[in-house]
Write a protein that holds these residues in place. Structure first.
Motif, PDB file in Angstrom:
ATOM      1  N   PRO A  53      28.237  45.815  30.099  1.00 39.84           N
ATOM      2  CA  PRO A  53      29.497  45.448  30.777  1.00 39.84           C
ATOM      3  C   PRO A  53      29.410  45.510  32.299  1.00 39.84           C
ATOM      4  O   PRO A  53      30.154  44.806  32.978  1.00 39.84           O
ATOM      5  N   THR A  54      28.508  46.339  32.851  1.00 44.19           N
ATOM      6  CA  THR A  54      28.437  46.462  34.313  1.00 44.19           C
ATOM      7  C   THR A  54      27.616  45.346  34.952  1.00 44.19           C
ATOM      8  O   THR A  54      27.763  45.070  36.143  1.00 44.19           O
ATOM      9  N   LEU A  55      26.745  44.688  34.186  1.00 45.60           N
ATOM     10  CA  LEU A  55      25.841  43.684  34.751  1.00 45.60           C
ATOM     11  C   LEU A  55      26.598  42.410  35.109  1.00 45.60           C
ATOM     12  O   LEU A  55      27.338  41.865  34.292  1.00 45.60           O
ATOM     13  N   LYS A  56      26.387  41.948  36.345  1.00 43.29           N
ATOM     14  CA  LYS A  56      27.018  40.714  36.802  1.00 43.29           C
ATOM     15  C   LYS A  56      26.011  39.613  37.119  1.00 43.29           C
ATOM     16  O   LYS A  56      26.303  38.438  36.932  1.00 43.29           O
ATOM     17  N   THR A  57      24.836  39.999  37.614  1.00 48.32           N
ATOM     18  CA  THR A  57      23.847  39.008  38.050  1.00 48.32           C
ATOM     19  C   THR A  57      22.464  39.409  37.548  1.00 48.32           C
ATOM     20  O   THR A  57      22.034  40.548  37.743  1.00 48.32           O
ATOM     21  N   LEU A  58      21.792  38.461  36.904  1.00 45.98           N
ATOM     22  CA  LEU A  58      20.441  38.693  36.403  1.00 45.98           C
ATOM     23  C   LEU A  58      19.525  37.607  36.957  1.00 45.98           C
ATOM     24  O   LEU A  58      19.809  36.419  36.800  1.00 45.98           O
ATOM     25  N   VAL A  59      18.440  38.016  37.611  1.00 43.67           N
ATOM     26  CA  VAL A  59      17.512  37.073  38.234  1.00 43.67           C
ATOM     27  C   VAL A  59      16.185  37.093  37.490  1.00 43.67           C
ATOM     28  O   VAL A  59      15.619  38.159  37.232  1.00 43.67           O
ATOM     29  N   LEU A  60      15.707  35.908  37.123  1.00 45.09           N
ATOM     30  CA  LEU A  60      14.355  35.739  36.584  1.00 45.09           C
ATOM     31  C   LEU A  60      13.500  35.165  37.706  1.00 45.09           C
ATOM     32  O   LEU A  60      13.757  34.050  38.165  1.00 45.09           O
ATOM     33  N   THR A  61      12.521  35.931  38.159  1.00 45.72           N
ATOM     34  CA  THR A  61      11.716  35.472  39.281  1.00 45.72           C
ATOM     35  C   THR A  61      10.235  35.550  38.933  1.00 45.72           C
ATOM     36  O   THR A  61       9.855  36.092  37.898  1.00 45.72           O
ATOM     37  N   GLY A  62       9.413  35.019  39.808  1.00 42.19           N
ATOM     38  CA  GLY A  62       7.974  34.963  39.578  1.00 42.19           C
ATOM     39  C   GLY A  62       7.443  33.588  39.913  1.00 42.19           C
ATOM     40  O   GLY A  62       8.186  32.689  40.326  1.00 42.19           O
ATOM     41  N   ASP A  63       6.150  33.394  39.736  1.00 44.17           N
ATOM     42  CA  ASP A  63       5.525  32.107  40.049  1.00 44.17           C
ATOM     43  C   ASP A  63       6.032  31.016  39.121  1.00 44.17           C
ATOM     44  O   ASP A  63       6.503  31.279  38.000  1.00 44.17           O
ATOM     45  N   ALA A  64       5.909  29.766  39.582  1.00 42.95           N
ATOM     46  CA  ALA A  64       6.277  28.626  38.743  1.00 42.95           C
ATOM     47  C   ALA A  64       5.364  28.574  37.522  1.00 42.95           C
ATOM     48  O   ALA A  64       4.152  28.735  37.630  1.00 42.95           O
ATOM     49  N   GLY A  65       5.961  28.344  36.348  1.00 44.79           N
ATOM     50  CA  GLY A  65       5.165  28.236  35.135  1.00 44.79           C
ATOM     51  C   GLY A  65       5.274  29.417  34.203  1.00 44.79           C
ATOM     52  O   GLY A  65       4.655  29.435  33.138  1.00 44.79           O
ATOM     53  N   HIS A  66       6.066  30.425  34.569  1.00 48.81           N
ATOM     54  CA  HIS A  66       6.216  31.587  33.703  1.00 48.81           C
ATOM     55  C   HIS A  66       7.182  31.322  32.548  1.00 48.81           C
ATOM     56  O   HIS A  66       7.268  32.138  31.633  1.00 48.81           O
ATOM     57  N   GLY A  67       7.917  30.233  32.598  1.00 48.07           N
ATOM     58  CA  GLY A  67       8.827  29.920  31.504  1.00 48.07           C
ATOM     59  C   GLY A  67      10.238  30.407  31.730  1.00 48.07           C
ATOM     60  O   GLY A  67      10.922  30.800  30.774  1.00 48.07           O
ATOM     61  N   LYS A  68      10.692  30.386  32.974  1.00 50.45           N
ATOM     62  CA  LYS A  68      12.066  30.839  33.269  1.00 50.45           C
ATOM     63  C   LYS A  68      13.084  29.917  32.602  1.00 50.45           C
ATOM     64  O   LYS A  68      14.052  30.369  31.997  1.00 50.45           O
ATOM     65  N   THR A  69      12.847  28.601  32.697  1.00 48.47           N
ATOM     66  CA  THR A  69      13.743  27.641  32.059  1.00 48.47           C
ATOM     67  C   THR A  69      13.701  27.793  30.544  1.00 48.47           C
ATOM     68  O   THR A  69      14.729  27.734  29.859  1.00 48.47           O
ATOM     69  N   SER A  70      12.501  28.011  30.013  1.00 52.95           N
ATOM     70  CA  SER A  70      12.342  28.201  28.569  1.00 52.95           C
ATOM     71  C   SER A  70      13.137  29.407  28.089  1.00 52.95           C
ATOM     72  O   SER A  70      13.792  29.361  27.047  1.00 52.95           O
ATOM     73  N   LEU A  71      13.091  30.492  28.860  1.00 50.52           N
ATOM     74  CA  LEU A  71      13.835  31.692  28.486  1.00 50.52           C
ATOM     75  C   LEU A  71      15.335  31.430  28.439  1.00 50.52           C
ATOM     76  O   LEU A  71      16.036  31.875  27.528  1.00 50.52           O
ATOM     77  N   CYS A  72      15.824  30.710  29.448  1.00 49.50           N
ATOM     78  CA  CYS A  72      17.266  30.415  29.484  1.00 49.50           C
ATOM     79  C   CYS A  72      17.680  29.555  28.289  1.00 49.50           C
ATOM     80  O   CYS A  72      18.703  29.823  27.643  1.00 49.50           O
ATOM     81  N   ALA A  73      16.882  28.520  27.990  1.00 48.96           N
ATOM     82  CA  ALA A  73      17.213  27.650  26.865  1.00 48.96           C
ATOM     83  C   ALA A  73      17.134  28.411  25.544  1.00 48.96           C
ATOM     84  O   ALA A  73      17.982  28.241  24.658  1.00 48.96           O
ATOM     85  N   SER A  74      16.123  29.257  25.393  1.00 51.33           N
ATOM     86  CA  SER A  74      15.992  30.050  24.161  1.00 51.33           C
ATOM     87  C   SER A  74      17.143  31.037  24.033  1.00 51.33           C
ATOM     88  O   SER A  74      17.653  31.276  22.924  1.00 51.33           O
ATOM     89  N   LEU A  75      17.552  31.624  25.163  1.00 52.30           N
ATOM     90  CA  LEU A  75      18.675  32.554  25.143  1.00 52.30           C
ATOM     91  C   LEU A  75      19.951  31.855  24.699  1.00 52.30           C
ATOM     92  O   LEU A  75      20.702  32.367  23.854  1.00 52.30           O
ATOM     93  N   LEU A  76      20.207  30.659  25.233  1.00 51.65           N
ATOM     94  CA  LEU A  76      21.394  29.903  24.848  1.00 51.65           C
ATOM     95  C   LEU A  76      21.349  29.529  23.373  1.00 51.65           C
ATOM     96  O   LEU A  76      22.370  29.568  22.670  1.00 51.65           O
ATOM     97  N   ALA A  77      20.139  29.181  22.880  1.00 56.20           N
ATOM     98  CA  ALA A  77      20.002  28.840  21.466  1.00 56.20           C
ATOM     99  C   ALA A  77      20.292  30.059  20.584  1.00 56.20           C
ATOM    100  O   ALA A  77      20.942  29.940  19.533  1.00 56.20           O
TER     101      ALA A  77
END
Length: 615
Positions: A53-77
């Motif tokens: 409940p306290t979390l407001k902002t979550l950042v996925l960072t790192g080099d390009a190619g780690h699968g940040k977009t993949s994680l977001c899409a999998s999370l939504l699924a």
């Protein structure tokens, strides 16, 4: 039999960035949206984190190619599968989820979903799509999302720091300084292994700690990919069984070698060990790079059409396949420098090439007559008589290529796990891994003593034997060492300890705070630390970090080898850390000096006379 084109091979080749037809490189462009995905622990961590409940902002960072977009899409699924539903996350079309994410703009202007607790979920797909000024403004907005929602931000580390710096530039009048909490949390993750800030409102997951060869029972992404791509599941390799070129096809040969019931598991384990060693040398191997290298390794850089063309030229020839076998293709010999830059993991793997390491106990057992169905060269070509210098050079080159081939093949066929680091040129590798074992015998001080002796060698000190103390020179003598040097401090070896990265974080972290980073990513210990007490009681310790490559250098320097020009940057960095150990507070009239390798004391007597005695 006809010549068959295997769609599975085509799909594997799609992960290589060297052709115009590349389609599998990016998650959202994968041809088969229902194909199983490797479930990284980060996904489970995200599912739990977004319900805080306290979390407001979550950042996925790192080099390009780690699968940040993949994680977001999998999370939504995953969030679309409700409790009690008959559908599973695998039943959700991930491509459809991504299309919806793209249609929403990925700019976090409106919610794209909801958490299980009903909070609206905003997703910023890529911070790099915004200018630093616009990115800074967006970051500040997402620190407090509308309707008590939660924001997920995907950002390369460089762009994240640029945007935060832009917001922190109060001189321009447009900055608020609020976004710096993101970089502070990122830094806390590097220094103390923490993911969230003290208040729990911000979390930053640094995916540069994500390993493709994780230290867990399943072996991580690499082991999973090899199993998925080489097994007979779903009949993926069935078309090859009816192909006329199957007996001369290196792609099928690679698949059969890696899927062999007897030796396949140890070959796949050796491949995973090479990737793990590469990560331990300091290389960041992203998910995208891991897929690219594994794809190139299995196919040898060939397509079914390439094999068919070679087959039609000469149906029985077995002289062209050798460079395309998996144990040769893994090191990218046939790739140009530009192509390797597209997949930087090849550079890290080539540094660990067992084919370039000559070891008598290995080379004496290699037999060119047992290389398998596809020999690297015709035996008559390197056994012919030498008549000219050109013939000698040609023969030497052929023999070098032959032994490179044999060493690589034997490396992956060998069942001697303890010898793998040495065969990759890292003789200190086993000690490096043993130092990370928390159940090791604490009475075994071999790694600690070698570490300390290497740090002394950095300062130009070379003492024989095993010594019970560690010498720290006056910083003025680090780079300009004369015959004599002033010793600033002697540290008893008993108070020095070598720890792994997780233990280091525990000792540096806040009391009572869990180590979140290890649980947030596919984890592999990539560094060890030597902790040396500072001057005075209760003043803490100085920690010197060493990845596998630095530890190898220190071990070799401890043995007497040195190359100041080649490793100048490493020596300068280590010297800077050691300078913090120097004792500048001593007011004694006694000065300890190292003359050659002999310790002497200089004492000031009456009349300011200086007397020298052997220490």
């Amino acid at each position: 039999m006809p010549l068959e084109v295997n769609k599975h091979v085509q799909q594997i080749r799609g992960y290589q960035p060297f052709d115009v037809g590349t389609s599998e490189m990016v998650y959202e462009l994968q041809g088969d949206g229902t194909q199983p995905q490797f479930r990284v622990v980060t996904l489970d961590y995200l599912l739990a984190a977004i319900e805080q409940p306290t979390l407001k902002t979550l950042v996925l960072t790192g080099d390009a190619g780690h699968g940040k977009t993949s994680l977001c899409a999998s999370l939504l699924a995953m969030l679309r599968v409700k409790d009690g539903d008959e559908t599973t996350p695998q039943d959700v079309d991930r491509r459809a989820v991504f299309r919806e994410l793209s249609a929403a703009g990925g700019d976090a202007n409106r919610p794209i979903g909801r958490t299980r607790n009903g909070r609206p979920l905003y997703v910023l797909r890529d911070l790099s799509e915004l200018s630093p000024q616009a990115g800074a403004q967006k970051l500040v907005e997402l620190l407090d999302p509308p309707d008590e929602g939660l924001a997920i931000i995907c950002a390369n580390e460089g762009q994240l720091r640029k945007c935060v710096a832009e917001d922190d530039n109060l001189d321009k009048g447009g900055g608020t300084g609020r976004a710096k909490i993101l970089v502070e949390t990122l830094t806390a993750g590097i220094v103390r292994g923490q993911v969230s800030d003290p208040d729990g409102t911000v979390a930053v997951i640094n995916l540069n700690y994500q390993s493709v060869a994780a230290d867990n029972p399943n072996g991580g992404l690499i082991s999973w990919v090899l199993k998925q791509w080489t097994t007979t599941q779903w009949g993926r390799w069935k078309p090859c069984e009816t192909c006329d070129a199957q007996k001369v096809c290196p792609i099928l040969a690679n698949r059969n070698e890696l899927n062999d019931p007897t030796r396949g598991p140890q070959r796949r384990a050796a491949i995973r060990d090479v990737f793990a060693a590469a990560e331990r040398t300091g290389a960041v191997v992203t998910t995208r790079q891991a897929f690219s290298v594994t794809s190139y390794m299995i196919t040898g850089g060939l397509s079914c059409e390439n094999v068919h063309t070679r087959y039609q030229w000469s149906r029985s020839s077995r002289s062209w396949q050798a460079p395309h076998l998996y144990h040769q293709a893994l090191f990218g010999d046939r790739l140009s420098q530009q192509q390797r830059h597209q997949v930087p993991a090849f550079f890290a793997l080539r540094k660990l090439d067992p084919g370039r390491v000559s070891r008598r106990q290995v080379d004496d057992q290699l037999d060119p007559d047992t290389v398998g169905d596809f020999p690297p060269t015709d035996a008559s070509s390197y056994l012919q008589k030498v008549r000219t210098n050109r013939d000698a050079q040609k023969q030497a080159e052929q023999l070098r290529g032959l032994y490179t081939f044999l060493r690589r093949a034997d490396f992956f066929n060998s069942d001697d796990n303890k010898d793998r680091f040495a065969r990759m040129g890292m003789h200190a590798g086993d000690d490096f891994v043993s130092a990370q074992d928390r159940n090791r015998d604490l009475a075994d001080t071999r790694v600690r003593d070698s570490f300390l002796k290497g740090l002394e060698a950095v300062q130009g000190i070379h003492r024989a034997g095993s010594n019970p103390d560690f010498l720290v020179l006056d910083p003025a003598f680090f780079t300009h060492r004369a015959r004599a040097a002033v010793i600033s401090r002697r540290v008893a070896s008993k108070g020095v300890e070598v720890v792994d990265q997780v233990t280091q974080w525990q000792k540096e972290g806040r009391t009572g705070v869990l180590l979140e980073m290890r649980n947030a990513v596919e984890w592999l210990n990539r560094a060890i630390y030597i902790r040396i007490p500072t001057v005075g009681p209760g003043e803490g310790t100085i920690s010197v970090e060493a990845d596998l490559l630095r530890f190898e250098l220190l071990t070799r320097w401890a043995a007497g080898l040195r190359s100041e020009v080649q490793h100048e940057a490493e020596i300068r960095g280590l010297s800077g850390s050691l300078a913090e150990l120097a004792d500048s507070s001593s007011k004694d009239d006694e000065i300890q000096v190292l003359v050659g390798n002999v310790m002497r004391k200089l004492m000031i007597d009456v009349g300011d006379k200086i007397r020298s005695v052997r220490a």
